[in-house]
Design an enzyme around this catalytic site. Sequence first.
Site, PDB file in Angstrom:
ATOM      1  N   TYR A   1     -12.967  -2.569  11.591  1.00 27.12           N
ATOM      2  CA  TYR A   1     -11.627  -2.278  11.833  1.00 27.12           C
ATOM      3  C   TYR A   1     -10.231  -2.368  12.939  1.00 27.12           C
ATOM      4  O   TYR A   1      -9.484  -2.280  13.135  1.00 27.12           O
ATOM      5  CB  TYR A   1     -11.775  -0.916  11.032  1.00 27.12           C
ATOM      6  CG  TYR A   1      -9.880   0.109  10.790  1.00 27.12           C
ATOM      7  CD1 TYR A   1      -9.745  -0.231  10.172  1.00 27.12           C
ATOM      8  CD2 TYR A   1      -9.072   0.984  11.833  1.00 27.12           C
ATOM      9  CE1 TYR A   1      -8.763   0.424   9.746  1.00 27.12           C
ATOM     10  CE2 TYR A   1      -8.232   1.382  11.649  1.00 27.12           C
ATOM     11  CZ  TYR A   1      -7.960   1.187  10.793  1.00 27.12           C
ATOM     12  OH  TYR A   1      -7.065   1.977  10.301  1.00 27.12           O
TER      13      TYR A   1
ATOM     14  N   SER B   1      -3.106   0.395  14.503  1.00 28.25           N
ATOM     15  CA  SER B   1      -4.212   1.438  15.062  1.00 28.25           C
ATOM     16  C   SER B   1      -4.510   1.631  16.217  1.00 28.25           C
ATOM     17  O   SER B   1      -4.516   0.824  17.135  1.00 28.25           O
ATOM     18  CB  SER B   1      -5.181   1.173  13.874  1.00 28.25           C
ATOM     19  OG  SER B   1      -5.689   2.696  14.345  1.00 28.25           O
TER      20      SER B   1
ATOM     21  N   LYS C   1      -7.497  -5.011  13.155  1.00 31.98           N
ATOM     22  CA  LYS C   1      -6.170  -4.496  14.088  1.00 31.98           C
ATOM     23  C   LYS C   1      -5.564  -4.349  14.673  1.00 31.98           C
ATOM     24  O   LYS C   1      -4.738  -5.314  15.566  1.00 31.98           O
ATOM     25  CB  LYS C   1      -6.154  -2.217  14.404  1.00 31.98           C
ATOM     26  CG  LYS C   1      -6.516  -2.069  12.475  1.00 31.98           C
ATOM     27  CD  LYS C   1      -4.959  -1.956  11.569  1.00 31.98           C
ATOM     28  CE  LYS C   1      -5.251  -0.872  10.618  1.00 31.98           C
ATOM     29  NZ  LYS C   1      -3.816  -1.245   9.567  1.00 31.98           N
TER      30      LYS C   1
ATOM     31  N   GLY D   1       0.583  -1.325  -0.323  1.00 34.80           N
ATOM     32  CA  GLY D   1      -0.313   0.537  -0.219  1.00 34.80           C
ATOM     33  C   GLY D   1       0.966   1.097   0.147  1.00 34.80           C
ATOM     34  O   GLY D   1       0.445   1.940   0.887  1.00 34.80           O
TER      35      GLY D   1
ATOM     36  N   SER E   1       1.513   3.417  -2.525  1.00 34.11           N
ATOM     37  CA  SER E   1       0.788   4.647  -3.709  1.00 34.11           C
ATOM     38  C   SER E   1       0.685   6.067  -3.008  1.00 34.11           C
ATOM     39  O   SER E   1       0.864   6.645  -3.844  1.00 34.11           O
ATOM     40  CB  SER E   1      -0.334   3.977  -4.207  1.00 34.11           C
ATOM     41  OG  SER E   1      -1.241   3.233  -3.657  1.00 34.11           O
TER      42      SER E   1
ATOM     43  N   ASP F   1      -2.971  -7.932  -5.053  1.00 33.41           N
ATOM     44  CA  ASP F   1      -4.313  -6.952  -3.539  1.00 33.41           C
ATOM     45  C   ASP F   1      -4.050  -7.729  -2.937  1.00 33.41           C
ATOM     46  O   ASP F   1      -3.303  -9.656  -2.301  1.00 33.41           O
ATOM     47  CB  ASP F   1      -5.077  -7.920  -3.975  1.00 33.41           C
ATOM     48  CG  ASP F   1      -6.139  -7.665  -2.399  1.00 33.41           C
ATOM     49  OD1 ASP F   1      -6.168  -8.109  -1.858  1.00 33.41           O
ATOM     50  OD2 ASP F   1      -7.667  -7.895  -3.490  1.00 33.41           O
ATOM     51  N   VAL F   2      -3.150  -7.607  -1.074  1.00 35.76           N
ATOM     52  CA  VAL F   2      -2.654  -8.369   0.107  1.00 35.76           C
ATOM     53  C   VAL F   2      -3.530  -9.544   0.728  1.00 35.76           C
ATOM     54  O   VAL F   2      -3.292 -10.047   1.099  1.00 35.76           O
ATOM     55  CB  VAL F   2      -2.202  -7.239   0.663  1.00 35.76           C
ATOM     56  CG1 VAL F   2      -0.802  -6.851   0.521  1.00 35.76           C
ATOM     57  CG2 VAL F   2      -3.082  -6.445   1.338  1.00 35.76           C
TER      58      VAL F   2
HETATM   59  P1  NAP Z   1      -4.785   5.661   2.274  1.00 38.53           P
HETATM   60  O1  NAP Z   1      -3.888   7.312   1.871  1.00 38.53           O
HETATM   61  O2  NAP Z   1      -6.180   5.334   2.354  1.00 38.53           O
HETATM   62  O3  NAP Z   1      -3.771   4.259   1.416  1.00 38.53           O
HETATM   63  C1  NAP Z   1      -3.754   3.543   1.156  1.00 38.53           C
HETATM   64  C2  NAP Z   1      -2.930   2.628   0.605  1.00 38.53           C
HETATM   65  O4  NAP Z   1      -3.505   1.168   0.710  1.00 38.53           O
HETATM   66  C3  NAP Z   1      -3.115   3.073  -0.695  1.00 38.53           C
HETATM   67  O5  NAP Z   1      -1.453   2.659  -1.280  1.00 38.53           O
HETATM   68  C4  NAP Z   1      -4.121   1.161  -0.964  1.00 38.53           C
HETATM   69  O6  NAP Z   1      -3.799   0.870  -2.568  1.00 38.53           O
HETATM   70  C5  NAP Z   1      -3.623   0.073  -0.669  1.00 38.53           C
HETATM   71  N1  NAP Z   1      -4.031  -0.249  -0.764  1.00 38.53           N
HETATM   72  C6  NAP Z   1      -5.063  -1.248   0.010  1.00 38.53           C
HETATM   73  N2  NAP Z   1      -6.341  -2.006  -0.405  1.00 38.53           N
HETATM   74  C7  NAP Z   1      -5.186  -2.772  -0.388  1.00 38.53           C
HETATM   75  C8  NAP Z   1      -5.363  -4.703  -1.446  1.00 38.53           C
HETATM   76  N3  NAP Z   1      -6.103  -4.956  -1.082  1.00 38.53           N
HETATM   77  N4  NAP Z   1      -4.025  -4.805  -1.152  1.00 38.53           N
HETATM   78  C9  NAP Z   1      -2.516  -3.470  -1.608  1.00 38.53           C
HETATM   79  N5  NAP Z   1      -3.187  -2.355  -0.819  1.00 38.53           N
HETATM   80  C10 NAP Z   1      -3.769  -2.055  -0.969  1.00 38.53           C
HETATM   81  O7  NAP Z   1      -4.159   5.243   3.907  1.00 38.53           O
HETATM   82  P2  NAP Z   1      -3.380   5.498   5.233  1.00 38.53           P
HETATM   83  O8  NAP Z   1      -3.749   6.740   5.800  1.00 38.53           O
HETATM   84  O9  NAP Z   1      -1.923   5.674   4.414  1.00 38.53           O
HETATM   85  O10 NAP Z   1      -3.423   4.533   5.900  1.00 38.53           O
HETATM   86  C11 NAP Z   1      -1.965   3.213   5.742  1.00 38.53           C
HETATM   87  C12 NAP Z   1      -2.534   2.004   6.748  1.00 38.53           C
HETATM   88  O11 NAP Z   1      -2.607   2.930   7.942  1.00 38.53           O
HETATM   89  C13 NAP Z   1      -3.812   1.527   7.364  1.00 38.53           C
HETATM   90  O12 NAP Z   1      -3.383  -0.129   7.404  1.00 38.53           O
HETATM   91  C14 NAP Z   1      -3.980   2.014   8.144  1.00 38.53           C
HETATM   92  O13 NAP Z   1      -5.269   1.022   8.445  1.00 38.53           O
HETATM   93  C15 NAP Z   1      -3.775   2.423   8.856  1.00 38.53           C
HETATM   94  N6  NAP Z   1      -3.271   3.755   9.842  1.00 38.53           N
HETATM   95  C16 NAP Z   1      -3.903   4.726   9.340  1.00 38.53           C
HETATM   96  C17 NAP Z   1      -4.558   6.298   9.835  1.00 38.53           C
HETATM   97  C18 NAP Z   1      -4.257   7.316   9.772  1.00 38.53           C
HETATM   98  O14 NAP Z   1      -5.372   8.549  10.316  1.00 38.53           O
HETATM   99  N7  NAP Z   1      -4.704   7.233   7.915  1.00 38.53           N
HETATM  100  C19 NAP Z   1      -4.692   5.882  11.741  1.00 38.53           C
HETATM  101  C20 NAP Z   1      -3.793   4.356  12.194  1.00 38.53           C
HETATM  102  C21 NAP Z   1      -3.624   3.412  11.269  1.00 38.53           C
HETATM  103  P3  NAP Z   1      -4.264   1.787  -4.063  1.00 38.53           P
HETATM  104  O15 NAP Z   1      -4.650   3.388  -4.117  1.00 38.53           O
HETATM  105  O16 NAP Z   1      -3.885   0.617  -5.452  1.00 38.53           O
HETATM  106  O17 NAP Z   1      -5.930   2.067  -3.594  1.00 38.53           O
END
Ligand code: NAP
Length: 242
Positions: A150, A137, A154, A11, A13, A62-63
């Site tokens: 979710y 998270s 986590k 993930g 990108s 897709d993971v």
């Molecule tokens: P994001 O901006 O929505 O980006 C999600 C990334 O995961 C994208 O690169 C997406 O690829 C990829 N992805 C989604 N489903 C996938 C799959 N089945 N296989 C491979 N890649 C996949 O999310 P983010 O906020 O950076 O979150 C990253 C991690 O941090 C996640 O695990 C999230 O739960 C965790 N997290 C985030 C927050 C927050 O507040 N943002 C807080 C706590 C934890 P595409 O671009 O191709 O869709």
Amino acid sequence: MIQLKTAIVTGASRGIGAATALMLSKLGYSVAVNYRENKAAADETVKRITAAGGDAFSVRADVSDPEGVKELFRIAGAPDVLVNNAGISHIGLLQDMTDGEISRLIGTDLVGVILCSREAARLMVPKKSGCIINIASMWGEVGASCEAVYSAAKAGVIGFTKALAKELGPSGIRVNCVSPGVIKTDMNGELTRETLEELAGDTPLLRLGTPEDVAAAVGFLVREESSFITGQILPVNGGIVI
Ligand code: NAP
């Protein structure tokens, strides 16, 4: 020729994954930038890394799909570092969630971490070295209303991290977890500005986190000086959950 250390960031990108890929490339890793469907964004991450003098390539997988994960590791090879970052979220009442939404969420956020870690373990154990970092998270630590599935995924990642650290420690492989608070990424794109301001106000450091805040914690855990740290959960949340 010096052989670069290698990393796979799932993930990568966008958001936290992209910042982590950039950070690892600055630490000297050749990075496999995984994505699910957003090739243009993944290629942009690769472009930013190569423009800064680093080495990277994008890999679609897709993971949550066991065959896709095998293919990802076949293409990327045996990594020195795996960052299990790919994730999706879902906000809503449990009773309103469909079967598909539940299995997609658990499949991506928990099973995906397990499948990628299994492939990594198969390749790292013979080398007797490696480092796996899972992005959990704060909701996995304390639970969030309207994000029960979710939170469960986590919490599962946190338990998995602790167990796998014990299992792989004797093989010289460290497994840790970074547990972010509210981070400014697309994942929170559905939240209104008012809600985001409220969340920042509830945070002792009075701001939301950035993807770079989380990437820095990953950078701390991968470095050689952290070689006695395993099975740990490192919160990056501005103090909102202590
Ligand atoms: P994001 O901006 O929505 O980006 C999600 C990334 O995961 C994208 O690169 C997406 O690829 C990829 N992805 C989604 N489903 C996938 C799959 N089945 N296989 C491979 N890649 C996949 O999310 P983010 O906020 O950076 O979150 C990253 C991690 O941090 C996640 O695990 C999230 O739960 C965790 N997290 C985030 C927050 C927050 O507040 N943002 C807080 C706590 C934890 P595409 O671009 O191709 O869709």
